[in-house]
Design a protein around this motif. Sequence first.
Motif, short mmCIF file in Angstrom:
data_model
loop_
_atom_site.label_atom_id
_atom_site.label_comp_id
_atom_site.label_asym_id
_atom_site.label_seq_id
_atom_site.Cartn_x
_atom_site.Cartn_y
_atom_site.Cartn_z
N THR A 125 0.84 -1.21 0.00
CA THR A 125 0.00 0.00 0.00
C THR A 125 0.86 1.25 0.00
O THR A 125 0.51 2.24 -0.64
N LYS A 126 1.99 1.20 0.67
CA LYS A 126 2.89 2.35 0.66
C LYS A 126 3.60 2.48 -0.68
O LYS A 126 3.92 3.58 -1.12
N LEU A 127 3.81 1.37 -1.35
CA LEU A 127 4.46 1.40 -2.66
C LEU A 127 3.57 2.05 -3.71
O LEU A 127 4.06 2.70 -4.63
N ARG A 128 2.26 1.92 -3.55
CA ARG A 128 1.33 2.57 -4.48
C ARG A 128 1.43 4.09 -4.42
O ARG A 128 1.18 4.77 -5.40
N GLU A 129 1.77 4.59 -3.23
CA GLU A 129 1.83 6.03 -3.03
C GLU A 129 3.09 6.65 -3.66
O GLU A 129 3.16 7.85 -3.83
N VAL A 130 4.07 5.83 -4.01
CA VAL A 130 5.31 6.34 -4.58
C VAL A 130 5.08 6.72 -6.05
O VAL A 130 4.51 5.95 -6.82
N ASN A 131 5.56 7.88 -6.43
CA ASN A 131 5.45 8.36 -7.80
C ASN A 131 6.66 7.83 -8.57
O ASN A 131 7.75 8.39 -8.51
N LEU A 132 6.48 6.73 -9.27
CA LEU A 132 7.60 6.06 -9.94
C LEU A 132 8.22 6.90 -11.06
O LEU A 132 9.45 6.93 -11.17
N PRO A 133 7.47 7.57 -11.91
CA PRO A 133 8.12 8.39 -12.95
C PRO A 133 9.00 9.50 -12.35
O PRO A 133 10.10 9.74 -12.84
N ALA A 134 8.54 10.14 -11.29
CA ALA A 134 9.35 11.19 -10.66
C ALA A 134 10.61 10.59 -10.04
O ALA A 134 11.70 11.18 -10.11
N LEU A 135 10.49 9.43 -9.46
CA LEU A 135 11.65 8.76 -8.87
C LEU A 135 12.66 8.39 -9.96
O LEU A 135 13.87 8.56 -9.79
N ARG A 136 12.15 7.90 -11.12
CA ARG A 136 13.04 7.54 -12.22
C ARG A 136 13.76 8.78 -12.76
O ARG A 136 14.97 8.75 -13.00
N ASP A 137 13.06 9.88 -12.90
CA ASP A 137 13.68 11.12 -13.39
C ASP A 137 14.75 11.62 -12.43
O ASP A 137 15.83 12.06 -12.86
#
Length: 153
Positions: A125-137
């Motif tokens: 559930t916490k992983l869903r809250e992570v913004n993956l595209p922003a993290l990748r950038d």
Amino acid sequence: MASFFTTALKSFKGNEEEPPKEPPKDGKAATLPNGMAREEFEEYQRQLLEEKIERDKAFAQKKAERATLRMHMRDKYHLPQDERDDAQVHVVGGTVELPQELAAMVHSEEEDEEEEDDGAFAFLTKLREVNLPALRDRTLGSVDEMKEKCVLM
């Protein structure tokens, strides 16, 4: 024993031996301090004994409360129990309740753990809250910075 050493000491000095002092014929004067009457002295001794019993009871109660707290903490963290704690609780009477302050501490820690650990899917559930595209950038940007600073890359 003291009279033996005093006699031996006097014989070394060469003094004549004095007859040992006899205790006073009135036995009350020897046992009663500060000129107390016998009844006052007995009352004083009784009060001392009662105070000692009260202190011992309070001390045993505190030891049992501490043992109960240790038992709760061991139960909470799934640690093996100690037989000495059980024995201390049984000495007082078998059931000891924690003081409110200690019980509040144990319960507040339990609530904190429950809030932190919602189950096996809490991580997902916490992983869903992570913004993956922003993290990748962000990651690619920091790699590019490192390439600029490092000659080997």
